[in-house]
Every structure is written in C-alpha cells, then in structure tokens.
Design a protein around this motif. Sequence first.
Motif, PDB file in Angstrom:
ATOM      1  N   ASP A 143      42.859  41.470  76.239  1.00  0.00           N
ATOM      2  CA  ASP A 143      42.349  42.794  75.686  1.00  0.00           C
ATOM      3  C   ASP A 143      42.042  42.572  74.159  1.00  0.00           C
ATOM      4  O   ASP A 143      41.262  43.461  73.653  1.00  0.00           O
ATOM      5  CB  ASP A 143      43.371  43.873  76.010  1.00  0.00           C
ATOM      6  N   ASN A 144      42.274  41.404  73.616  1.00  0.00           N
ATOM      7  CA  ASN A 144      42.245  41.298  72.330  1.00  0.00           C
ATOM      8  C   ASN A 144      42.838  42.401  71.373  1.00  0.00           C
ATOM      9  O   ASN A 144      42.578  42.856  70.493  1.00  0.00           O
ATOM     10  CB  ASN A 144      40.712  41.121  71.962  1.00  0.00           C
ATOM     11  N   THR A 145      44.070  42.805  71.916  1.00  0.00           N
ATOM     12  CA  THR A 145      44.936  44.006  71.200  1.00  0.00           C
ATOM     13  C   THR A 145      46.248  43.586  71.314  1.00  0.00           C
ATOM     14  O   THR A 145      47.122  44.061  71.804  1.00  0.00           O
ATOM     15  CB  THR A 145      44.890  45.185  72.051  1.00  0.00           C
ATOM     16  N   SER A 146      46.340  42.446  70.311  1.00  0.00           N
ATOM     17  CA  SER A 146      47.718  41.908  69.903  1.00  0.00           C
ATOM     18  C   SER A 146      48.698  43.139  69.185  1.00  0.00           C
ATOM     19  O   SER A 146      48.080  44.049  68.674  1.00  0.00           O
ATOM     20  CB  SER A 146      47.612  40.699  68.973  1.00  0.00           C
ATOM     21  N   LEU A 147      49.924  42.774  69.299  1.00  0.00           N
ATOM     22  CA  LEU A 147      50.700  43.758  68.547  1.00  0.00           C
ATOM     23  C   LEU A 147      50.418  43.990  67.215  1.00  0.00           C
ATOM     24  O   LEU A 147      50.115  45.208  66.530  1.00  0.00           O
ATOM     25  CB  LEU A 147      52.349  43.253  68.638  1.00  0.00           C
ATOM     26  N   LYS A 148      49.972  42.820  66.625  1.00  0.00           N
ATOM     27  CA  LYS A 148      49.504  43.099  64.895  1.00  0.00           C
ATOM     28  C   LYS A 148      48.340  43.780  64.898  1.00  0.00           C
ATOM     29  O   LYS A 148      48.131  44.627  63.867  1.00  0.00           O
ATOM     30  CB  LYS A 148      49.447  41.529  64.472  1.00  0.00           C
ATOM     31  N   ASP A 149      47.302  43.639  65.777  1.00  0.00           N
ATOM     32  CA  ASP A 149      45.984  44.196  65.821  1.00  0.00           C
ATOM     33  C   ASP A 149      46.162  45.802  65.895  1.00  0.00           C
ATOM     34  O   ASP A 149      45.676  46.674  65.205  1.00  0.00           O
ATOM     35  CB  ASP A 149      45.109  43.788  66.945  1.00  0.00           C
ATOM     36  N   GLN A 150      47.169  46.134  66.820  1.00  0.00           N
ATOM     37  CA  GLN A 150      47.448  47.588  66.956  1.00  0.00           C
ATOM     38  C   GLN A 150      47.932  47.958  65.856  1.00  0.00           C
ATOM     39  O   GLN A 150      47.675  49.433  65.537  1.00  0.00           O
ATOM     40  CB  GLN A 150      48.289  47.728  67.964  1.00  0.00           C
ATOM     41  N   GLU A 151      49.283  47.538  65.430  1.00  0.00           N
ATOM     42  CA  GLU A 151      49.853  48.088  64.067  1.00  0.00           C
ATOM     43  C   GLU A 151      48.966  48.457  63.009  1.00  0.00           C
ATOM     44  O   GLU A 151      48.971  49.241  62.393  1.00  0.00           O
ATOM     45  CB  GLU A 151      50.952  47.261  63.906  1.00  0.00           C
ATOM     46  N   ASP A 152      48.152  47.014  62.745  1.00  0.00           N
ATOM     47  CA  ASP A 152      47.145  47.401  61.561  1.00  0.00           C
ATOM     48  C   ASP A 152      46.222  48.612  61.519  1.00  0.00           C
ATOM     49  O   ASP A 152      45.930  49.220  60.649  1.00  0.00           O
ATOM     50  CB  ASP A 152      46.484  45.993  61.289  1.00  0.00           C
ATOM     51  N   LYS A 153      45.653  48.611  62.964  1.00  0.00           N
ATOM     52  CA  LYS A 153      44.664  49.783  63.077  1.00  0.00           C
ATOM     53  C   LYS A 153      45.331  51.123  62.871  1.00  0.00           C
ATOM     54  O   LYS A 153      44.911  52.082  62.548  1.00  0.00           O
ATOM     55  CB  LYS A 153      43.979  49.618  64.434  1.00  0.00           C
ATOM     56  N   ILE A 154      46.713  51.284  63.304  1.00  0.00           N
ATOM     57  CA  ILE A 154      47.320  52.538  63.589  1.00  0.00           C
ATOM     58  C   ILE A 154      47.717  52.866  61.874  1.00  0.00           C
ATOM     59  O   ILE A 154      47.549  53.858  61.333  1.00  0.00           O
ATOM     60  CB  ILE A 154      48.842  52.476  64.120  1.00  0.00           C
ATOM     61  N   LYS A 155      48.103  51.917  61.088  1.00  0.00           N
ATOM     62  CA  LYS A 155      48.268  52.004  59.664  1.00  0.00           C
ATOM     63  C   LYS A 155      47.215  52.447  58.768  1.00  0.00           C
ATOM     64  O   LYS A 155      47.194  53.155  57.964  1.00  0.00           O
ATOM     65  CB  LYS A 155      49.150  50.847  59.040  1.00  0.00           C
ATOM     66  N   MET A 156      45.896  51.596  59.212  1.00  0.00           N
ATOM     67  CA  MET A 156      44.689  52.025  58.692  1.00  0.00           C
ATOM     68  C   MET A 156      44.230  53.522  58.855  1.00  0.00           C
ATOM     69  O   MET A 156      43.825  54.195  57.881  1.00  0.00           O
ATOM     70  CB  MET A 156      43.782  50.994  58.884  1.00  0.00           C
ATOM     71  N   TYR A 157      44.373  53.841  60.174  1.00  0.00           N
ATOM     72  CA  TYR A 157      44.107  55.189  60.569  1.00  0.00           C
ATOM     73  C   TYR A 157      45.107  56.303  59.727  1.00  0.00           C
ATOM     74  O   TYR A 157      44.342  57.035  59.133  1.00  0.00           O
ATOM     75  CB  TYR A 157      44.274  55.369  61.948  1.00  0.00           C
ATOM     76  N   CYS A 158      46.201  55.925  59.565  1.00  0.00           N
ATOM     77  CA  CYS A 158      47.026  56.726  58.820  1.00  0.00           C
ATOM     78  C   CYS A 158      46.626  56.779  57.340  1.00  0.00           C
ATOM     79  O   CYS A 158      46.801  57.992  56.827  1.00  0.00           O
ATOM     80  CB  CYS A 158      48.656  56.540  58.883  1.00  0.00           C
ATOM     81  N   LYS A 159      46.329  55.846  56.835  1.00  0.00           N
ATOM     82  CA  LYS A 159      45.984  55.840  55.248  1.00  0.00           C
ATOM     83  C   LYS A 159      44.606  56.534  55.200  1.00  0.00           C
ATOM     84  O   LYS A 159      44.797  57.361  54.074  1.00  0.00           O
ATOM     85  CB  LYS A 159      45.778  54.340  54.931  1.00  0.00           C
ATOM     86  N   LEU A 160      43.846  56.465  56.141  1.00  0.00           N
ATOM     87  CA  LEU A 160      42.451  57.197  55.985  1.00  0.00           C
ATOM     88  C   LEU A 160      42.634  58.461  55.949  1.00  0.00           C
ATOM     89  O   LEU A 160      41.844  59.416  55.536  1.00  0.00           O
ATOM     90  CB  LEU A 160      41.476  56.754  56.987  1.00  0.00           C
ATOM     91  N   HIS A 161      43.565  58.959  56.798  1.00  0.00           N
ATOM     92  CA  HIS A 161      43.857  60.381  57.103  1.00  0.00           C
ATOM     93  C   HIS A 161      44.948  60.902  56.584  1.00  0.00           C
ATOM     94  O   HIS A 161      45.459  62.206  56.833  1.00  0.00           O
ATOM     95  CB  HIS A 161      43.952  60.808  58.606  1.00  0.00           C
ATOM     96  N   ASP A 162      45.303  60.331  55.540  1.00  0.00           N
ATOM     97  CA  ASP A 162      46.682  60.675  54.640  1.00  0.00           C
ATOM     98  C   ASP A 162      47.816  61.334  55.560  1.00  0.00           C
ATOM     99  O   ASP A 162      48.477  62.170  55.386  1.00  0.00           O
ATOM    100  CB  ASP A 162      46.229  61.943  53.813  1.00  0.00           C
TER     101      ASP A 162
END
Length: 251
Positions: A18-37
């Motif tokens: 799936d190309n969805t490593s744990l690090k990829d998933q975690e990074d995307k989640i953190k980025m989403y949270c940063k963008l949406h405060d």
Amino acid sequence: MKKRAVGYCRISTLMQVDNTSLKDQEDKIKMYCKLHDIEIDKMFIDKAVSGKSADRPQYDKMINFVKENDIDMIIVYKNDRIHRSLYNLLAMIYELQEYEVALVSVTELFDTSNPQGMLFLQMLGSFAEFERAIINERTRNGRIARLNENKWVGGKPSLGYKVNKNGKFEIEEEEAKIVKDIFKLRSKGVSLAKIGTKYGFSKQKVDYILKNKNYIGVFEYDGKKEKNKINFNIEPIVSKYMWDKVNTTKK
C-alpha cells in the motif's frame, strides 16, 4: 480552544504494497493536525496485525484512552487502517458517538462529526469490504490451484513430512522414524499414554497421529471457505495394513 485528538496507525504484513508505512501514516496525521490547528495528545501504533484481528493492543488502549479523556477525534491516514470491515467500523463510530468522539481520515477527507462525513464513510466502507472480498476470492482460488497441483497451502505439515521449495510433500526421515515407532508400539498393544510419555506427546496427539491418513499417503483438504474436499496422494510412511490394525485396536 484547540481540538484534541489521538492518531492511530496500523500496518500488517498483508498491506506492505500500500506504500503506507507507519512513518508515512504518522507524518500525514501530524501534518493534518498542524494545518487544522489540532493538538495531538497521543499516537497509537499497531504493527503487523490484521485489520480484522481482535488482537490489536494499541487499538484497545486508544479506545479506552479516548473514553477516559476529553478527546474530540481519532485521526487515521485511511479508514481501513482502523477497520477493514464496514460493520466493525460503524460499530466503533456509533460507540464513540456517546463520548462525542469523531473519526477523521486524512486522505479521504471526511469527518464523522457531520452527516456528510457519515454518508461518505459508509460509501468508502462498502468499497473496503468489496476490496477485501476480492482479495479473499483470489486467495481462495490460489489455494485451490495449489491443491490441484498436489501442493501444500500453508501451515505446518504433519510430523514426518516436510515441504520442499516447490511446495511438494517429502518425507522427513528422522521424524518419520518416530511415526513408524508409534504405529509399531501401538500395534503391539502399548497404551496411548505410554507411547506419549516416550516422545513427550499427549494421549490426544498420539491418537491424532494414529488416525492421520497422511501416513498411508492420503492428503485430504476441505477448507472452511473452499468446501472443495480435495484429496491427493503423497508418499506414505506406514502401510495400509498397519494403519488399519492400530485403528481397530481398543483404547
């Protein structure tokens, strides 16, 4: 006031493509949270477990955590990271609604705190179930194809056998000696308990070995999913005469 969230990541051996490593998933989640405060209280990560498995310790800890703390949402990279079954996914969401906890998917852009998000979630969940059904069907067909070629489909072969690199059964000589001795002892009237004591087996295991038709060269497979009742021949370890003799012996 910032909304509070927890992140959940999961990857299994079945999902490496799936190309969805744990690090990829975690990074995307953190980025989403940063963008949406959004403030992340904690990240929960399950490694190498199935989406349908009940044995997901971090998932269980997360559910308890959000119930016991003032958490607004669970954020995942994709909804099938938390549940591949639509039924289980919706059951979790309805349970968490009592605690006013929403589910947010970063890549699928929905939020179950609103009706539109719930509708979209059900649609995506249906596709996830359909995808899983297709995978199961392919797996089933592949298993049947291997069986039709007299090949092993997985798991541990019976004592006395091994599987070669081509998936074919071969006799494992040292173990086969044990099998032959078990049949010999039983044919002489030695009890299951005494035979088991000699080799460190339970009475039930000895009984299973004595009744196993693999040892007369018959491999039977009737999978729970396939219901195909495939039989094929493998190299025998004991004679049919010996097998019949011990299986008419009184316990």
